[in-house]
Scaffold this active site. Structure first.
Site, PDB file in Angstrom:
ATOM      1  N   GLU A  60       0.835  -1.223   0.000  1.00 48.10           N
ATOM      2  CA  GLU A  60       0.000   0.000   0.000  1.00 48.10           C
ATOM      3  C   GLU A  60       0.858   1.257   0.000  1.00 48.10           C
ATOM      4  O   GLU A  60       0.523   2.251   0.627  1.00 48.10           O
ATOM      5  CB  GLU A  60      -0.951   0.013   1.212  1.00 48.10           C
ATOM      6  CG  GLU A  60      -2.063  -0.982   1.123  1.00 48.10           C
ATOM      7  CD  GLU A  60      -2.681  -1.047  -0.248  1.00 48.10           C
ATOM      8  OE1 GLU A  60      -2.765  -0.001  -0.924  1.00 48.10           O
ATOM      9  OE2 GLU A  60      -3.055  -2.143  -0.668  1.00 48.10           O
TER      10      GLU A  60
HETATM   11  C1  LIG Z   1       2.518  -9.755   0.187  1.00 49.92           C
HETATM   12  C2  LIG Z   1       2.273  -8.651  -0.778  1.00 49.92           C
HETATM   13  C3  LIG Z   1       0.966  -8.317  -1.103  1.00 49.92           C
HETATM   14  C4  LIG Z   1       0.722  -7.303  -2.039  1.00 49.92           C
HETATM   15  N1  LIG Z   1      -0.563  -7.044  -2.436  1.00 49.92           N
HETATM   16  C5  LIG Z   1      -0.774  -6.224  -3.480  1.00 49.92           C
HETATM   17  C6  LIG Z   1      -2.073  -6.084  -4.058  1.00 49.92           C
HETATM   18  O1  LIG Z   1      -3.056  -6.668  -3.574  1.00 49.92           O
HETATM   19  N2  LIG Z   1      -2.213  -5.317  -5.165  1.00 49.92           N
HETATM   20  C7  LIG Z   1      -1.155  -4.662  -5.725  1.00 49.92           C
HETATM   21  O2  LIG Z   1      -1.347  -3.997  -6.733  1.00 49.92           O
HETATM   22  N3  LIG Z   1       0.093  -4.738  -5.202  1.00 49.92           N
HETATM   23  C8  LIG Z   1       0.298  -5.505  -4.093  1.00 49.92           C
HETATM   24  N4  LIG Z   1       1.555  -5.621  -3.558  1.00 49.92           N
HETATM   25  C9  LIG Z   1       2.632  -4.806  -4.102  1.00 49.92           C
HETATM   26  C10 LIG Z   1       3.041  -3.685  -3.146  1.00 49.92           C
HETATM   27  O3  LIG Z   1       2.064  -2.708  -3.074  1.00 49.92           O
HETATM   28  C11 LIG Z   1       4.421  -3.168  -3.613  1.00 49.92           C
HETATM   29  O4  LIG Z   1       5.362  -4.139  -3.191  1.00 49.92           O
HETATM   30  C12 LIG Z   1       4.762  -1.806  -3.060  1.00 49.92           C
HETATM   31  O5  LIG Z   1       3.934  -0.832  -3.616  1.00 49.92           O
HETATM   32  C13 LIG Z   1       6.215  -1.406  -3.337  1.00 49.92           C
HETATM   33  O6  LIG Z   1       6.589  -1.649  -4.663  1.00 49.92           O
HETATM   34  P1  LIG Z   1       7.898  -2.521  -4.961  1.00 49.92           P
HETATM   35  O7  LIG Z   1       7.831  -3.739  -4.121  1.00 49.92           O
HETATM   36  O8  LIG Z   1       8.030  -2.712  -6.424  1.00 49.92           O
HETATM   37  O9  LIG Z   1       9.094  -1.663  -4.429  1.00 49.92           O
HETATM   38  P2  LIG Z   1       9.901  -0.543  -5.240  1.00 49.92           P
HETATM   39  O10 LIG Z   1       8.967   0.405  -5.876  1.00 49.92           O
HETATM   40  O11 LIG Z   1      10.894  -1.214  -6.111  1.00 49.92           O
HETATM   41  O12 LIG Z   1      10.629   0.194  -4.042  1.00 49.92           O
HETATM   42  C14 LIG Z   1      11.768  -0.371  -3.361  1.00 49.92           C
HETATM   43  C15 LIG Z   1      12.228   0.607  -2.294  1.00 49.92           C
HETATM   44  O13 LIG Z   1      12.604   1.843  -2.896  1.00 49.92           O
HETATM   45  C16 LIG Z   1      11.881   2.928  -2.346  1.00 49.92           C
HETATM   46  N5  LIG Z   1      11.534   3.869  -3.403  1.00 49.92           N
HETATM   47  C17 LIG Z   1      11.017   3.585  -4.623  1.00 49.92           C
HETATM   48  N6  LIG Z   1      10.814   4.721  -5.315  1.00 49.92           N
HETATM   49  C18 LIG Z   1      11.173   5.732  -4.527  1.00 49.92           C
HETATM   50  C19 LIG Z   1      11.186   7.143  -4.668  1.00 49.92           C
HETATM   51  N7  LIG Z   1      10.733   7.743  -5.760  1.00 49.92           N
HETATM   52  N8  LIG Z   1      11.645   7.889  -3.620  1.00 49.92           N
HETATM   53  C20 LIG Z   1      12.064   7.299  -2.482  1.00 49.92           C
HETATM   54  N9  LIG Z   1      12.089   5.972  -2.301  1.00 49.92           N
HETATM   55  C21 LIG Z   1      11.650   5.195  -3.303  1.00 49.92           C
HETATM   56  C22 LIG Z   1      10.643   2.324  -1.700  1.00 49.92           C
HETATM   57  O14 LIG Z   1      10.185   3.095  -0.602  1.00 49.92           O
HETATM   58  C23 LIG Z   1      11.138   0.963  -1.267  1.00 49.92           C
HETATM   59  O15 LIG Z   1      11.723   1.049   0.009  1.00 49.92           O
HETATM   60  C24 LIG Z   1       1.813  -6.602  -2.606  1.00 49.92           C
HETATM   61  C25 LIG Z   1       3.134  -6.919  -2.231  1.00 49.92           C
HETATM   62  C26 LIG Z   1       3.360  -7.929  -1.349  1.00 49.92           C
HETATM   63  C27 LIG Z   1       4.795  -8.282  -1.020  1.00 49.92           C
END
Ligand SMILES: Cc1cc2nc3c(=O)[nH]c(=O)nc-3n(C[C@H](O)[C@H](O)[C@H](O)COP(=O)(O)OP(=O)(O)OC[C@H]3O[C@@H](n4cnc5c(N)ncnc54)[C@H](O)[C@@H]3O)c2cc1C
Length: 592
Positions: free
Chosen positions: A439
């Site tokens: 989220e």
């Molecule tokens: C168990 C689980 C359930 C989930 N359920 C859903 C769901 O129901 N529906 C759905 O759509 N998604 C879902 N997700 C996805 C989840 O919302 C994402 O994992 C989350 O939004 C972060 O994206 P990412 O994992 O690609 O991390 P990334 O975007 O790759 O980020 C990695 C790190 O970099 C930081 N970062 C990235 N960009 C920036 C920036 N511009 N400035 C500063 N810091 C930054 C982030 O804060 C984070 O710490 C789920 C994930 C998991 C693991």
């Protein structure tokens, strides 16, 4: 260890701190008398303690299984528990009466949600995401779409999901590739892969309604070209019954650190039939309704797991015999004293208790503002909307950061036992960790707070917040009992104001300064909010008379602990954020 619903605390916050009876002029509140609310919460507490809590460990051990035909089997007993939920009408509690809901205020249903999530976090995500999908369709759907989908989502007969994430697109939604091709009949064909979709496939319900972000052919690049679609697993017939199977399937399940019982799915859309929700290229606007709902739900989830973890730690600390009290034996007839006699164990339990109870009041106070958005008084409604925008990232990120800390403390209280799977501490810690990530990762919440929410409408929301605290403190001026609480609140607010000014001066000049300060700023704001909650709780406890009621005396002592031992963190956050970006950005990337 069994989960215990914190009913007395709910009652104290709803009746004595927030005094929700005074809002009888608002939708839902007239039907929510204190007596009825108590009954509802007691019943939900029983369901959570007796039905959901015993299934929590089962879910952790069994997880979900994907069969060759793409169906997903959830842990033993979970489907039956969901059936009980639906039969009892729980999913409809907070929904719009126009679509079969009971129209209860959010402040009440936020208590209900804490009990289901505290008893069994992974299970509660199935109805939780259904409610988020309901909120999105309610806000952005056509009346025809609402008539078709909402009553089934409200009753829980159908469940819902939200599909944003793709392999190359997490935080940065502008990278979405899933495509939508318009069809002559007004529908769209959706093709693409979504990953990590919670509750994406299961056997709880006869249909699953996916809300999917995709790009219509020819749409502008980036976030300006994203639209939202409703894509049902089974295409509804004219009479609303599930018909032909749509081309959306679960292509895989993730193996995860926690929340094993929730099916986290890879969803394959292969020319699946879907319908636009809201306007073309404006999908994020509607999806934000769903996301905000889910963000508050994630703050709630973290706090609820922390509550369960703390309860288990207290039980353990009272039973485990190790060492003697520094001030002489407290259990002289036994081989050792229970570890709860040791000040350092007390530190962990008191930190947890003060954060949980302050966080619970903060969550409910925020939920109340969600209800106040419907106030007929325009000034009240505007302030409530401003507060919801401002506070949502704080509820999400501050509460989940602190919740994970609490689950870690709970493990520490358990010692080596906590690290074994025989005790629940490990599951609580593992289940809680994801709340800081999904989220919108907590760092992104902090950026949202400093980058968007603070400056919105010329800073109207944060100025209103400062004004509210000033008048609260001024209004309690001569109350000696309360003075330590109001003095501490005024000091915390002054630090937050100082930080806000620093951000205005330094963040605009160099955006990296704002990014570097954001998490400390969010924590400083969280501490200020909790300080306000503890002042209001102490006020209510003094008013009711702590001498006659140990619950109230405990409340005041816990509030004093918060002021003495947690609020000083505000100084560190202020000092750190004022150092700006330079120390963080000093090294070139290849020096790491
Ligand atoms: C168990 C689980 C359930 C989930 N359920 C859903 C769901 O129901 N529906 C759905 O759509 N998604 C879902 N997700 C996805 C989840 O919302 C994402 O994992 C989350 O939004 C972060 O994206 P990412 O994992 O690609 O991390 P990334 O975007 O790759 O980020 C990695 C790190 O970099 C930081 N970062 C990235 N960009 C920036 C920036 N511009 N400035 C500063 N810091 C930054 C982030 O804060 C984070 O710490 C789920 C994930 C998991 C693991």
């Amino acid at each position: 260890m069994t989960y215990k619903a914190p009913l007395r605390d709910f009652q104290f916050i709803l009746e004595d701190v927030l005094d929700i009876d005074r809002y009888a002029n608002l939708p839902g509140f007239a039907d929510a008398s204190s007596d009825l609310v108590r009954q509802i919460l007691e019943e939900a507490g029983r369901f959570s303690e007796e039905v959901l809590a015993p299934l929590n460990k089962v879910g952790d051990l069994e997880g979900c299984q994907l069969a060759a035909d793409g169906s997903v089997k959830t842990p033993t007993g979970w489907k039956e528990a969901y059936r009980q939920l639906v039969d009892a009408g729980w999913p409809s509690l907070s929904c719009d009466k126009a679509y079969g809901g009971q129209g209860m205020p959010s402040v009440v249903t936020t208590c209900y949600g804490q009990m289901t999530a505290g008893a069994n976090a992974a299970w509660s995500m199935y109805p939780g995401l259904t409610h988020a999908a309901y909120a999105g369709l309610h806000a952005g759907g056509t009346e025809e779409q609402k008539q078709l989908y909402l009553p089934k989502l409200v009753s829980g007969q159908w469940t819902g999901t939200m599909n944003l994430t793709e392999p190359q697109c997490g935080t940065d939604l502008g990278l979405i590739r899933t495509k939508a091709v318009p069809q002559p009949d007004g529908s769209y064909r959706i093709t693409g892969q979504k990953i990590w979709i919670s509750s994406g496939e299961h056997e709880f319900a006869e249909n699953i309604i996916h809300l999917v972000l995709a790009r219509i052919e020819g749409a502008p690049a980036g976030v300006k070209g994203i639209s939202l679609f409703v894509v049902p697993k089974f295409l509804p017939e004219a009479d609303g019954t599930p018909g032909e199977r749509n081309h959306v399937t679960c292509a895989g399940l993730e193996h995860k650190m926690g929340i094993h019982g929730n099916a986290t799915c890879v969803m394959a859309y292969d020319d699946a039939k879907g319908w636009l929700v809201g306007k073309e290229n404006e999908g994020l606007k509607v999806m934000f309704v769903t996301m905000n709902e889910a963000r508050l739900g994630t703050g709630l989830q973290g706090l609820s797991i922390a509550t369960a973890a703390y309860q288990a730690a207290v039980d353990f600390a009272k039973e485990r015999l190790q060492g003697r009290s520094l001030t002489g034996p407290k259990n002289p007839s036994g081989p050792a004293d229970p570890i709860i006699v040791h000040p350092d164990v007390r530190r962990m339990l008191m930190d947890s208790k003060a954060l949980i109870e302050g966080g619970r009041a903060f969550l409910l106070w925020t939920a109340l503002h969600g209800d106040l958005e419907a106030s007929p008084d325009e000034a009240v409604a505007t302030k409530a909307k401003d507060y919801m925008a401002l506070l949502t990232p704080v509820v999400k990120a501050y509460l989940t950061d602190r919740a994970f800390h609490v689950t870690s403390l709970a493990m520490q209280v358990h010692g080596g036992s906590g690290f074994t799977e025989h005790f629940p501490a490990s599951q609580h810690l593992r289940d809680c960790r994801i709340t800081m990530i999904y989220e919108g990762a907590n760092g992104i919440q902090a950026l949202d707070l400093v980058g968007r929410k603070l400056g919105a409408n010329g800073g109207r929301a944060i100025m209103a917040f400062f004004g509210e605290i000033d008048s609260y403190v001024a209004g309690k001026g001569s109350d000696a009992d309360l003075k330590p609480f109001t003095d501490a609140l005024a000091a915390a607010k002054a630090k937050l104001q100082d930080a806000t000014l620093w951000l205005m001066q330094n963040g605009l000049q160099n955006p990296d300064n704002a990014g570097a300060a954001s998490t400390d700023y969010l924590h400083l704001m969280g501490l200020t909010c909790l300080s306000y909650m503890w002042a209001m709780m102490a006020e209510a406890a003094f008013r009711k008379g702590p001498d006659s009621d140990p619950f109230l005396a405990t409340k005041i002592a816990t509030g004093r602990y918060f002021l003495a031992r947690i609020l000083p963190e505000a100084d560190a956050h202020l000092a750190k954020l004022k150092t700006g970006a330079a120390p963080l950005m000093a090294l070139p990337a290849d020096a790491f």
